[in-house]
Design a protein around this motif. Structure first.
Motif, PDB file in Angstrom:
ATOM      1  N   ASP A  65       0.863  -1.183   0.000  1.00 45.73           N
ATOM      2  CA  ASP A  65       0.000   0.000   0.000  1.00 45.73           C
ATOM      3  C   ASP A  65       0.903   1.236   0.000  1.00 45.73           C
ATOM      4  N   PRO A  66       1.031   1.904  -1.154  1.00 52.59           N
ATOM      5  CA  PRO A  66       1.953   3.057  -1.228  1.00 52.59           C
ATOM      6  C   PRO A  66       1.597   4.185  -0.271  1.00 52.59           C
ATOM      7  N   ASN A  67       0.359   4.199   0.229  1.00 49.79           N
ATOM      8  CA  ASN A  67       0.002   5.216   1.215  1.00 49.79           C
ATOM      9  C   ASN A  67       0.572   4.891   2.593  1.00 49.79           C
ATOM     10  N   SER A  68       0.954   3.645   2.791  1.00 49.12           N
ATOM     11  CA  SER A  68       1.554   3.234   4.063  1.00 49.12           C
ATOM     12  C   SER A  68       3.073   3.146   3.965  1.00 49.12           C
ATOM     13  N   ILE A  69       3.558   2.418   2.958  1.00 44.48           N
ATOM     14  CA  ILE A  69       5.000   2.268   2.717  1.00 44.48           C
ATOM     15  C   ILE A  69       5.268   2.704   1.278  1.00 44.48           C
ATOM     16  N   ARG A  70       6.181   3.629   1.106  1.00 41.80           N
ATOM     17  CA  ARG A  70       6.499   4.098  -0.246  1.00 41.80           C
ATOM     18  C   ARG A  70       6.991   2.939  -1.100  1.00 41.80           C
ATOM     19  N   LYS A  71       6.710   3.025  -2.390  1.00 41.54           N
ATOM     20  CA  LYS A  71       7.132   1.957  -3.297  1.00 41.54           C
ATOM     21  C   LYS A  71       8.628   1.711  -3.236  1.00 41.54           C
ATOM     22  N   GLN A  72       9.403   2.778  -3.082  1.00 37.70           N
ATOM     23  CA  GLN A  72      10.852   2.634  -3.032  1.00 37.70           C
ATOM     24  C   GLN A  72      11.299   1.782  -1.852  1.00 37.70           C
ATOM     25  N   ASP A  73      10.457   1.665  -0.820  1.00 31.45           N
ATOM     26  CA  ASP A  73      10.824   0.967   0.415  1.00 31.45           C
ATOM     27  C   ASP A  73      10.138  -0.386   0.573  1.00 31.45           C
ATOM     28  N   ALA A  74       9.315  -0.767  -0.384  1.00 29.77           N
ATOM     29  CA  ALA A  74       8.493  -1.968  -0.198  1.00 29.77           C
ATOM     30  C   ALA A  74       9.335  -3.229  -0.063  1.00 29.77           C
ATOM     31  N   THR A  75      10.222  -3.479  -1.027  1.00 28.49           N
ATOM     32  CA  THR A  75      10.963  -4.734  -0.985  1.00 28.49           C
ATOM     33  C   THR A  75      11.919  -4.790   0.198  1.00 28.49           C
ATOM     34  N   TYR A 101       1.476 -10.192  -8.422  1.00 30.35           N
ATOM     35  CA  TYR A 101       1.184  -8.776  -8.197  1.00 30.35           C
ATOM     36  C   TYR A 101       2.477  -7.985  -7.980  1.00 30.35           C
ATOM     37  N   ILE A 102       3.357  -8.499  -7.127  1.00 34.66           N
ATOM     38  CA  ILE A 102       4.613  -7.793  -6.849  1.00 34.66           C
ATOM     39  C   ILE A 102       5.421  -7.632  -8.124  1.00 34.66           C
ATOM     40  N   PHE A 103       5.485  -8.699  -8.894  1.00 32.77           N
ATOM     41  CA  PHE A 103       6.314  -8.684 -10.103  1.00 32.77           C
ATOM     42  C   PHE A 103       5.770  -7.714 -11.144  1.00 32.77           C
ATOM     43  N   THR A 104       4.455  -7.716 -11.351  1.00 32.50           N
ATOM     44  CA  THR A 104       3.881  -6.848 -12.376  1.00 32.50           C
ATOM     45  C   THR A 104       3.759  -5.412 -11.891  1.00 32.50           C
ATOM     46  N   GLU A 105       3.468  -5.219 -10.614  1.00 35.78           N
ATOM     47  CA  GLU A 105       3.299  -3.862 -10.092  1.00 35.78           C
ATOM     48  C   GLU A 105       4.631  -3.156  -9.918  1.00 35.78           C
ATOM     49  N   TYR A 106       5.628  -3.897  -9.463  1.00 36.33           N
ATOM     50  CA  TYR A 106       6.913  -3.264  -9.157  1.00 36.33           C
ATOM     51  C   TYR A 106       7.928  -3.441 -10.281  1.00 36.33           C
ATOM     52  N   GLY A 107       7.573  -4.226 -11.295  1.00 31.95           N
ATOM     53  CA  GLY A 107       8.361  -4.218 -12.515  1.00 31.95           C
ATOM     54  C   GLY A 107       9.364  -5.341 -12.632  1.00 31.95           C
ATOM     55  N   GLY A 108       9.340  -6.024 -13.781  1.00 31.72           N
ATOM     56  CA  GLY A 108      10.253  -7.133 -14.018  1.00 31.72           C
ATOM     57  C   GLY A 108      11.699  -6.719 -14.079  1.00 31.72           C
ATOM     58  N   GLY A 109      11.978  -5.440 -14.299  1.00 27.97           N
ATOM     59  CA  GLY A 109      13.360  -4.989 -14.390  1.00 27.97           C
ATOM     60  C   GLY A 109      13.871  -4.362 -13.114  1.00 27.97           C
ATOM     61  N   SER A 110      13.107  -4.490 -12.030  1.00 27.46           N
ATOM     62  CA  SER A 110      13.515  -3.841 -10.784  1.00 27.46           C
ATOM     63  C   SER A 110      14.807  -4.425 -10.253  1.00 27.46           C
ATOM     64  N   PHE A 111      15.732  -3.542  -9.856  1.00 31.73           N
ATOM     65  CA  PHE A 111      17.001  -4.001  -9.296  1.00 31.73           C
ATOM     66  C   PHE A 111      16.791  -4.677  -7.948  1.00 31.73           C
ATOM     67  N   SER A 112      15.683  -4.410  -7.276  1.00 28.64           N
ATOM     68  CA  SER A 112      15.528  -4.880  -5.914  1.00 28.64           C
ATOM     69  C   SER A 112      15.038  -6.319  -5.813  1.00 28.64           C
ATOM     70  N   PHE A 113      14.642  -6.941  -6.910  1.00 30.73           N
ATOM     71  CA  PHE A 113      14.120  -8.297  -6.817  1.00 30.73           C
ATOM     72  C   PHE A 113      15.171  -9.302  -6.351  1.00 30.73           C
TER      73      PHE A 113
END
Length: 965
Positions: free
Chosen positions: A847-857, A883-895
Motif C-alpha cells: 500500500d503506497p500510502n503506508s509504505i512508499r514503493k521505493q521501500d516496499a521490498t 502482483y509484486i512482479f507486475t506492479e513493481y516491474g520485471g526490471g527492478s534491481f531490488s528483486f
C-alpha cells in the motif's frame, strides 16, 4: 548509480540494529542502487484534444525477423542533438484520472549508412498523428526532399518506434525527425515519473526522472544506448512558482499561454555531449541553498521544510571539497558550470549521477544532527563522493555498452572511499571498504552461480539483462579488484594512467581494455616491474568468476591457490579460459616485519621466504588489499590464534577482522574445522575495535540464521553474552553511564554493536536500559535517545514490547518528516515478535500510502530478518508474486535482494522443495532481475542443509563448553 542499500557505509552497524542476524541481507540491500520498471499493461493515457494513430500504439501483430526484432540499434544513424520540450501535468487528467505528461521532440541526426528504415527507442509513449498521417515528420537539413514515411508502428518487444520509408536516407546527409507524444506520469520510479509528498496537509507532486539504464525512451523517443552520445536542448513547461531543473544551466524562463492557461517555459543551456541515461529533468516546489566552489555553482534542493530546517547544509559544505578532490585526483577540471543535487521523496536507487543534476533518496543527501546518526552522515559523504566521481568516470568518459558496467560502478564504489576520506579525514572511512565491499561480495562470488565481472557484449541485450548487472559483483567486486590494482601499481601510477585515459576518451566512449592500455603506459613510463602485462594479470580477475583461496604452508614454504567455493561439492558449469587460476599479488609479513610483495603466478610455488621457526608466524593479505582469502598450515593457525589471545594488538586491526572472516568461510568450505573458526572469537572479550567485532557478528549471523530455530541457539546466546558483556561495560564507563558520545567514528559504531548484541543475547541491564529510554519517550513525548543509538533501541524495545509499543512507533513513523528518522523506525517496526503485527506490516508494504514503493521490498526483507517474520514473509511473497512482479516491474534491481533476503535462512529439505516449487510455479511470469537470485538461493539452501548436518553437534558442544569455561 549509487548502491541502493542504502544504509551507510558503516554497514556493520545496521546489521546489529536488527540483531546480529541481519548484517548479510542489509548489506545486500546496499548494492545496489534499485530502479522500478513500469507496469507492462498500463492504461495508455490520451491527451485531451489530440488523436492517436492506432498503428502507433500497438505492436504489429505478425511476428517477423526484421531489424526491429533486434535489441541493439543498427549502425545506420548517428545522433547530433535533440530539442525536447516536455510538460508534466501535476494534476490528474479529468478524462482518464491519470497523471500525464506531453511533449514534442526534434531529433537531429546524421545518416552514416544508406537506409530506408528509422528505428528509435520508445516505450509506453503515445504519438499524435502528424499531417502526413503518421507518427512523425521527417525533413532534410540540407533542404533537399527527404523520403516519405510509408508506415509507422510501435514494436513493444524491443521498444522501438519503427518508421519505414519509401526511399533511402543518404549517407552523410543530416535529417530532422519531429514527433509529438504523451505518456503517463506514473509512480513507477522509472523514466519520467511522479513523486508525492505532504507539506502540512497539502499533497504535492514532483515530476522527476530516473533514466538508467534504459528508461530515457519512456520520456521521449531517442537512441537509448550509452554509445549514442548527443547534445540535448531541454525545455520544461510548468506552472508559475514551480522550480524547473535539468542537466544544463537555466538559459531563459518566459511566460506562455496554452489553451488559455498561463504557464512558464523554462529552457536550459545545451548539454555537453552525453548519453541518454544521464539525462534528468525535475519540476517541483522545492527550496534550495547554494554556494560556489571556484566557478562552479553548487545547489542543494529538497522539500522546503527540509531546507528550512538546515538539512541540506552538510551536503552543501562537503560537495565543494569533494569536487576539488576529484579535480585534483583526475587532473581535470569539472566540465560543467553547475552541480545541482536534489533529494527526492520517492527514488528507488541510492542516488543517480545525472550530469549536472544528481538525484538522491532523501536519506542519502539530507542530514539533521538532531535525528541523523554518524552512520547517516557517513552515508551522505560517501554517496556524494560516489556520484561526483562519476562526473568524470562514467559521464565524461562513458562505457560503450552495459557489459562494462562493472568498471563504471566498481570504480565509483572504490573512489567513494577516497572522496569520503578527504571530506572527513578523522573517520578512517577508507578501511571500511573491507567490510562493506570486499567481505560482502566474497559471500556472493564464492557461489558456483556467480558470474565474471565482464560479460560478453552479445550476452547482454535485453533491458532485464542489463538491469541484472546492477549487482554486488559489478559494484563491490569491481571496487575490490580496482583497489587491489591501485595498491599493487601504487596510487601514483594508477592515477597517472587514469588521467591519460580520461583525456583521450573525453566526451566519448571506451571499453575496459582501454583503461588497461593507459595503465600499462604508466607502468612502462615509470619502469615498474610486473610479473606479466597488466592486461594478462587483470584478465584473470575480470574474465573469470570467483576468487582464490591462497594456502601457505609455513613448514615447507609451499604457496598454492584454488578456486574458493562455499560449497566445495557444487558443480561449476561456467567455463574459464584461465582454468580458475589467478595472478595473485600478496602483501604479507612475518611476525611484525612487512615483507616485499610476493606474486603467485601459478597453481603452486615453493619458496624459502614463507618458512618460519619457533613462535614466528606469517600473516598474508595485509590490510586485505588483495581479493582473495588466506589459509595456513595448522601450526601457523595455532600461532596466530595464540597471538590474538596474548596480545591481539600486534596484528593490524583490519587483519584481525580478516582472520575472523577468512576462518569462518574456510570452515563453511570444509577447508578447516568449524571449531577453529569459532576459536577466532574467544579473544573478543578483550577487543575494543569496531572492525573485528563487525566481522565476527557478520559471520556469527550465519550461525544465528542456521540455529535460531534449534537447541544450539540458547548456548550460542549464552556464549555471545559472555563475550560482549565487557564491551558493554567499557562503553558504559567511557560515556559516563551512557550520557556522552564516544569520540571516535568507529567507537561510535562499536557502541551500537555493544548495546545491540548485549540486548539481543539477554543481558538484563541492557534490556532494562533500552526499554526505559523507549518508555520515557512514549510517556513524555520527548525523544532524548541519541541518534546513533535510536535504531538499536527502537528495535530491541519493540521486540520486548507488544502492540502498544508497535502502534506508537508506527504513528511516529507516519508522522516523521525526517527521512533518516523514518528509516530507523521503518526497520525497527520489523523487530516485533507478534505474528499478527508482522502480517499487518507485510500488507502495508503493498500500500503506497503506508509504505512508499521505493521501500516496499526492503521492508519485506527487514521482516524476513526476524525469525518470527521469515516464514510470514516467504508465504506473503509466494502468494503475491504475480502482483509484486507486475506492479513493481520485471526490471527492478531490488528483486534479487528480495529473493535472497526472504530465503537466506532456508536450511531444510522442506524449504528446498518449496523454493524449487516457487521457481517452477512462476516460470512463465519470471523473476526479472531476480532470476539469478533464485538459482543462488537454491544453491545456498543445499549448502546450508549439508553444513548443518555436518556441524550442528560439534557447534553445540563447543558453545556449551565455552560458556562453562
Amino acid at each position: 548509480m549509487g548502491k541502493g542499500f542504502y544504509i551507510s557505509k558503516g554497514v556493520g552497524i545496521v546489521g546489529v540494529i536488527l540483531g546480529a542476524g541481519a548484517v548479510a541481507t542489509i548489506i545486500a540491500l546496499s548494492v545496489v542502487y534499485s530502479q522500478e520498471k513500469a507496469k507492462n499493461n498500463e492504461v495508455k493515457p490520451t491527451e485531451p484534444g489530440t488523436t492517436t494513430n492506432p498503428t502507433a500504439t500497438a505492436t504489429t501483430p505478425t511476428p517477423s525477423n526484421e531489424t526491429w526484432d533486434q535489441y541493439r540499434l543498427p549502425k545506420t544513424l548517428e545522433p547530433i542533438h535533440y530539442d525536447v520540450t516536455l510538460r508534466p501535468h501535476l494534476k490528474r487528467d479529468p478524462v482518464n484520472g491519470l497523471y500525464i505528461f506531453t511533449g514534442e521532440s526534434t531529433f537531429h541526426f546524421k545518416c552514416v549508412e544508406d537506409t530506408d528504415l528509422i528505428l528509435i527507442h520508445s516505450n509506453k509513449l503515445n504519438y499524435t498523428t502528424q499531417a502526413n498521417g503518421h507518427t512523425a515528420t521527417l525533413t532534410s537539413v540540407s533542404g533537399a526532399e527527404a523520403p516519405q514515411i510509408k508506415n509507422s508502428f510501435l514494436w513493444d518487444v524491443t521498444q522501438y518506434l519503427v518508421l519505414q520509408l519509401n526511399g533511402k536516407l543518404t549517407k552523410d546527409s543530416e535529417y530532422k525527425l519531429y514527433t509529438k507524444f504523451h505518456g503517463e506520469l506514473a509512480d513507477d520510479l522509472g523514466g519520467f515519473y511522479r513523486s508525492e509528498y505532504k507539506e502540512g496537509n497539502e499533497t504535492k507532486i514532483v515530476a522527476t526522472t530516473q533514466m538508467q539504464p534504459t528508461d530515457a525512451r519512456k520520456a521521449f523517443p531517442c537512441l537509448d544506448e550509452p554509445a549514442m552520445k548527443s547534445y540535448f536542448n531541454i525545455s520544461l513547461i510548468h506552472d508559475y512558482g514551480m522550480v524547473a531543473l535539468s542537466n544544463g544551466a537555466e538559459r531563459e524562463s518566459v511566460n506562455i499561454t496554452i489553451d488559455g492557461e498561463k504557464l512558464v517555459k523554462t529552457s536550459f543551456e545545451m548539454t555537453e555531449k552525453m548519453s541518454t541515461y544521464l539525462l534528468a529533468f525535475v519540476v517541483c516546489d522545492f527550496g534550495y541553498i547554494e554556494s560556489t566552489s571556484d566557478k562552479t555553482l553548487i545547489r542543494i534542493f529538497a522539500r522546503k521544510s527540509a531546507i528550512n530546517a538546515g538539512q541540506g547544509a552538510y551536503a552543501l559544505n562537503k560537495t565543494g571539497p569533494i569536487l576539488k578532490f576529484f579535480e585534483k585526483y583526475y587532473n581535470s577540471s569539472y566540465p560543467l558550470p553547475k552541480s545541482d543535487q536534489i533529494a527526492l521523496p520517492d527514488f528507488n536507487a541510492g542516488a543517480m549521477e545525472n550530469w549536472g543534476l544528481i538525484t538522491y533518496r532523501e536519506t542519502a543527501l539530507l542530514y539533521d544532527e538532531r535525528f541523523s546518526s554518524n552512520s547517516n552522515k557517513e552515508r551522505i559523504a560517501t554517496i556524494i563522493a560516489h556520484e561526483l566521481a562519476h562526473m568524470w568516470f562514467g559521464n565524461l568518459v562513458t562505457l560503450r555498452w552495459w557489459n562494462d558496467l562493472w568498471l563504471n560502478e566498481g570504480f565509483a564504489s572504490y573512489v567513494e572511499y577516497l572522496g569520503g576520506d578527504n571530506a572527513e579525514p578523522d573517520w578512517g572511512v577508507k578501511d571500511l571498504i573491507v567490510l562493506s565491499d570486499v567481505h560482502r561480495v566474497f559471500a556472493v562470488d564464492a557461489l558456483a552461480s556467480s558470474h565474471p565481472l565482464s560479460s560478453k557484449e552479445e550476452d547482454i541485450q535485453k533491458p532485464e539483462q542489463i538491469s541484472e548487472l546492477f549487482d554486488a559483483i559489478s559494484y563491490s567486486k569491481g571496487a575490490s579488484v580496482l583497489r587491489m590494482l591501485s595498491d599493487f601499481l601504487t596510487e601514483e601510477i594508477f592515477t597517472m594512467g587514469l588521467r591519460t585515459y580520461l583525456k583521450e576518451f573525453a566526451f566519448g566512449n571506451a571499453v575496459y581494455t582501454d583503461l588497461w592500455r593507459h595503465l600499462q603506459m604508466a607502468v612502462n613510463q615509470t619502469g615498474t616491474v610486473l610479473p606479466d602485462t597488466l592486461e594478462n594479470i587483470m584478465n584473470t580477475w575480470v574474465l573469470q568468476m570467483g576468487f582464490p583461496v591462497v594456502t601457505i604452508n609455513t613448514t615447507t614454504g609451499e604457496v598454492r591457490q584454488q578456486h574458493f567455493l562455499l560449497d566445495p561439492d557444487s558443480n561449476v558449469t561456467t567455463p574459464s579460459d584461465y582454468n580458475y587460476e589467478w595472478i595473485v599479488p600478496m602483501k604479507w609479513q612475518k611476525k611484525e616485519a612487512v615483507q616485499p610483495t610476493f606474486w603467485l603466478t601459478k597453481k603452486s610455488n615453493s619458496t624459502e621466504i614463507m618458512k618460519v621457526t619457533g613462535s614466528d608466524w606469517v600473516l598474508a593479505n595485509i590490510n586485505v588489499t588483495g581479493y582473495y582469502r588466506v589459509n595456513y598450515d595448522d601450526g601457523n593457525w595455532d600461532r596466530l590464534l595464540n597471538q590474538l589471545a596474548t596480545d591481539h594488538r600486534i596484528i593490524p586491526v583490519i587483519n584481525r577482522a580478516q582472520l575472523v572472516d577468512d576462518a569462518f568461510n574456510l570452515a563453511r568450505a570444509k577447508i578447516i574445522p568449524t571449531v577453529w573458526a569459532l576459536k577466532t572469537t574467544t579473544y573478543l572479550n578483550k577487543e575494543l575495535e569496531y572492525m573485528p567485532w563487525a566481522s565476527a557478528l557478520n559471520n556469527l549471523d550465519f550461525f544465528s540464521l542456521m540455529f535460531d530455530r534449534s537447541e544450539v541457539y540458547g548456548p550460542m546466546q549464552d556464549y555471545l553474552r559472555k563475550q560482549v558483556t565487557p564491551l558493554f561495560y567499557h562503553f558504559k564507563n567511557i560515556t559516563g553511564n551512557w550520557t556522552n558520545v564516544p569520540k571516535g567514528h568507529m567507537d561510535q559504531y562499536n557502541q551500537v554493536n555493544a548495546i545491540s548484541l548485549s540486548c539481543k543475547t539477554g543481558l538484563e541491564e541492557c534490556q532494562d536500559l533500552v526499554k526505559s529510554w523507549f518508555q520515557q519517550w512514549m510517556t513524555t513525548g520527548n525523544n532524548s535517545i541519541h541518534p546513533n543509538l535510536r535504531s538499536t533501541v527502537y528495535c530491541n524495545a519493540i521486540a520486548a514490547g507488544g502492540a502498544k509499543e508497535w502502534e506508537f512507533a508506527w504513528l511516529e513513523f507516519k508522522n516523521s518528516t525526517i527521512a533518516s528518522e523514518a528509516e530507523k523506525l521503518r526497520s525497527a517496526l520489523s523487530c516485533t515478535k507478534q505474528p499478527w503485527l508482522l502480517n499487518r506490516y507485510l500488507e502495508y508494504t503493498l500500500d503506497p500510502n503506508s509504505i512508499r514503493k521505493q521501500d516496499a521490498t526492503s521492508t519485506i526483507v527487514y521482516i524476513a530478518n526476524n525469525v518470527v517474520g521469515q516464514p510470514l514473509a516467504w508465504d506473503f511473497v509466494r502468494d503475491r508474486w504475480y502482483y509484486i512482479f507486475t506492479e513493481y516491474g520485471g526490471g527492478s534491481f531490488s528483486f534479487s535482494n528480495l529473493i535472497n533476503g526472504i530465503t537466506k535462512r532456508f536450511s531444510t529439505e522442506f524449504e528446498l522443495k518449496e523454493l524449487r516449487q516457487f521457481k517452477e510455479d512462476n516460470s512463465d511470469e519470471g523473476f526479472g532481475s531476480g532470476t539469478l537470485a533464485v538459482d543462488q538461493s537454491i544453491e545456498r539452501t543445499i549448502a546450508n542443509m549439508k553444513w548443518i548436518a555436518e556441524n550442528e553437534e560439534n557447534v553445540l558442544e563447543w558453545f556449551r563448553a565455552e560458556t562453562k569455561a
